[in-house]
Design an enzyme around this catalytic site. Structure first.
Site, mmCIF file in Angstrom:
data_model
loop_
_atom_site.group_PDB
_atom_site.id
_atom_site.type_symbol
_atom_site.label_atom_id
_atom_site.label_comp_id
_atom_site.label_asym_id
_atom_site.label_seq_id
_atom_site.Cartn_x
_atom_site.Cartn_y
_atom_site.Cartn_z
ATOM 1 N N HIS A 194 39.162 35.728 38.578
ATOM 2 C CA HIS A 194 37.978 36.588 38.614
ATOM 3 C C HIS A 194 37.467 36.744 40.048
ATOM 4 O O HIS A 194 37.058 37.820 40.464
ATOM 5 C CB HIS A 194 36.900 35.986 37.714
ATOM 6 C CG HIS A 194 35.671 36.810 37.654
ATOM 7 N ND1 HIS A 194 35.608 37.966 36.910
ATOM 8 C CD2 HIS A 194 34.495 36.690 38.283
ATOM 9 C CE1 HIS A 194 34.425 38.506 37.083
ATOM 10 N NE2 HIS A 194 33.728 37.747 37.902
ATOM 11 N N CYS A 245 51.706 51.996 42.473
ATOM 12 C CA CYS A 245 50.309 51.831 42.078
ATOM 13 C C CYS A 245 49.991 50.379 41.767
ATOM 14 O O CYS A 245 49.032 50.083 41.090
ATOM 15 C CB CYS A 245 49.966 52.730 40.897
ATOM 16 S SG CYS A 245 50.923 52.364 39.419
#
Lengths: 560, 89
Positions: free
Chosen positions: A189, A487
């Site tokens: 995170h 990407c």
């Protein structure tokens, strides 16, 4: 602490930043209470717990009022959980057995959290909140400071075990010079937050456990190290790099191009239509990956064509005349969707996911393509669609056929599985373009679960095995005359971006925060130089050697 | 005194996230012991964790029960709450 200058601690750098400042440590969670019998009466323990919970609830409420917005909602939900009868009843049960308040709180919250985890989904995510509340109540019972983000009153380098979403919601980013975590990897995170907000960060620095409040450190994300008590010379160097980076960030926004003028369009990876404005501001020349999962994740059934069309239209309106590549729903493995596939799988990453899941639920795919076609008709953007996790030519043909049937003219595939990289030539005879997803391509090439910390060392897009597959796709693009984009997160690493271009990639898509760094790096190399740097990296034996070879080749070419 | 009734949930998100929080606050405000049941499973309506764990969706039938003075009128207000779509606001 007193230590010799220049002692470097290794971790994983996120982004290209560097920062210098004093350490402020996040208070660690309290040591878990042991199963002990209380010397107080049941009633006395019960009163202690009640007071501690009330104090924690009052503190969280006050912090919520200060923070406002979404953070306040998160904290209010935590207050409700702290006072929830399901939890307080469970605490009482342990107190009746004569346990200490600390142990009763610790055990009861953990039991409820485990029940939530077993339910999964949204409720499962709330388990982390319960553990956080429990840690606060235990700290209050012991009279210890509340665990959480420090506020030393001046800018600081935050050092933490790892950061939970509730911590970062309250982080005053204006005061945080850099983030350092002792645990956590490049997909934690903390890493995601740092990338999204362009905060200098180094994660997984085991030795950072030795740092104390006030220690002066250099956090060097570009080189993945922390320097304790830097020398004046090192401090000057950091100041120069900070100034240089500030100049890069302020450099005029130009279209992506190499030093010789070869255009390399720089596009944005987006997950919601609302994030389009920021991407445009940072100079995105379009969208290279629009993830559509957000429309589906919170629902047990697929959203209607009309709901989808509205969201796509909002996105496309932000990019008039520009290319926008939308990826069809990519469910499975790390983001399961019950209406697509609710079978238990031994190896979900190798299971019914991506395009495979869509082709067994054609209705979901057809609805999505209809919504996209309607949105394109209503706007001026140049819409491209692509299929996730394609592994065969047949899958490519089926997807392209569906897309064209719905009136979508540009249909491509994501190259994430080694088979489709090896067959890129054949695939690009049918597909209009290819887009390489480097995160999954690395996972499948190295056979290393990208979510598993124990094999994180293998999850490195610099690995020559991965680069060779990228080269296959780049060559196929050149021989078929079709565009090949990247990407994955690899495109956001400036030097790796140069290598990808040298391997034949024609556009790069990344988190908008990375655009300025990549734009600046591309301008330093010509196409010939990029090819030489790529050749050096691809010929290396290991990921570390590939990085080193690319660096030294880039340096020697620059000095020629 | 006690009261019981069965209600069909009208909120388009069922009793998840925000509607669940609002329902629990409403149940707490009655000051009574209220339970909510879906199928076999019955939970304390004042517990957000309990209510969310029922997994109530739009169109589900739930059974409300209350004990004590004013149970009928408390259930009147909770029934009205459940029938309303709280996601429109």
């Amino acid at each position: 602490m007193s230590s010799t200058p220049q002692s470097a601690m290794k971790g994983t750098g996120i982004g290209q930043g560097v920062a210098l400042g004093p350490v402020a440590r996040m208070s660690p969670p309290p040591v878990a209470p042991t199963d002990e019998t209380s010397s107080l009466t049941h009633h006395q323990e019960s009163e202690r717990v009640k007071e501690a919970i009330e104090a924690v609830a009052a503190d969280l409420t006050a912090r919520g009022e200060t923070a406002g917005g979404q953070a306040q909602e998160v904290l209010e939900a935590q207050v409700m959980m702290a006072q929830d009868p399901t939890v307080t009843d469970a605490v009482e049960t342990h107190l009746k057995d004569g346990k200490t308040g600390e142990y009763a709180v610790h055990a009861a919250f953990a039991e409820v959290a485990q029940t939530l985890q077993a339910l999964g989904g949204y409720l499962g995510e709330r388990a982390a909140d319960l553990y956080d509340v429990a840690a606060r109540v235990v700290a209050a019972l012991r009279g210890e400071p509340a665990p959480g983000v420090p506020d030393p009153g001046h800018p600081f380098v935050l050092v933490a075990q790892d950061l939970a979403p509730a911590d970062t919601a309250l982080l005053d980013l204006n005061k945080v010079l850099a983030l350092v975590t002792i645990e956590g990897g490049p997909t934690s995170h903390t890493a995601i937050l740092a990338r999204g907000k362009s905060i200098t960060a180094v994660v997984g620095v085991a030795e950072a456990a030795q740092l104390s409040d006030g220690d002066e450190v250099v956090v060097d994300a570009a080189n993945s190290v922390i320097l304790l008590t830097p020398t004046q010379e090192q401090k000057d160097e950091v100041a120069a790099r900070i100034a240089q980076r500030a100049a890069v960030q302020k450099a005029p926004i130009t279209d992506g191009a190499l030093a010789d003028g070869t255009p390399i369009p720089l596009l944005a990876n987006l997950g919601t239509p609302e994030s389009a404005a920021e991407a445009v501001e940072l100079g995105a020349e379009g969208v290279g990956l629009f993830r559509t999962e957000f429309l589906f994740l919170s629902s047990e059934t697929a959203p209607s064509v009309d709901e989808q069309r509205q969201a796509y239209q909002e996105l496309l309106e932000a990019f008039p005349g520009k290319k926008v590549v939308v990826r069809a729903l990519d469910a499975g493995a790390d983001k399961p969707l019950p209406f697509l596939n609710d079978a238990e799988e031994e190896n979900p990453a190798l299971g019914l996911r991506g395009l495979r899941a869509l082709l067994t639920n054609e209705e979901v795919l057809r609805d999505q393509l209809s919504a996209l076609a309607e949105a394109e008709a209503a706007t001026d953007a140049d819409l491209w669609v692509m299929a996730p996790m394609v592994s065969t030519v047949e899958e490519t043909e089926t997807f392209a056929k569906f897309a064209h049937q719905h009136g979508l003219k540009t249909a491509g595939v994501m190259v994430e599985v080694p088979s489709s990289a090896l067959l890129a030539e054949q695939i690009l005879q049918t597909a209009d373009f290819a887009s390489i997803g480097t995160n999954d391509l690395t996972q499948y090439t190295m056979a290393a679960d990208r979510l598993l910390g124990s094999v994180a060392g293998l999850q490195d897009p610099w690995h020559p095995a991965v680069l060779k597959l990228v080269r296959e796709v780049g060559s196929a693009g050149a021989s078929t005359g079709k565009p090949v984009g990247v990407c994955g997160e690899a495109a956001a690493d400036p030097l790796l971006a140069v290598v990808l271009v040298g391997l034949g990639v024609t556009s790069l898509s990344m988190a908008p925060a990375a655009l300025a760094d990549v734009r600046a790096e591309l301008l330093l190399h010509t196409k010939d130089q990029a090819q030489a740097i790529a050749q050096a990296a691809v010929s290396a034996a290991t990921a570390a050697e590939a990085l080193e070879a690319a660096r030294s080749t880039a340096t020697s070419l620059a000095n020629d | 005194m006690s009261a019981t009734r069965t209600v069909t949930v009208g909120s388009s998100q069922g009793l998840h996230a925000r509607p669940a929080k609002l329902f629990v606050e409403a149940a707490q405000k009655t000051g009574l012991q209220v339970t909510i049941a879906k199928g076999e499973k019955s939970v304390n309506a004042a517990s957000i964790l309990g209510v969310m764990s029922l997994g109530v969706d739009k169109g589900d039938e739930v059974t409300l029960s209350a004990e004590g003075e004013g149970a009928e009128s408390a259930l009147d207000s909770l029934e009205a709450f459940l029938k309303t779509d709280h996601d429109e606001a």
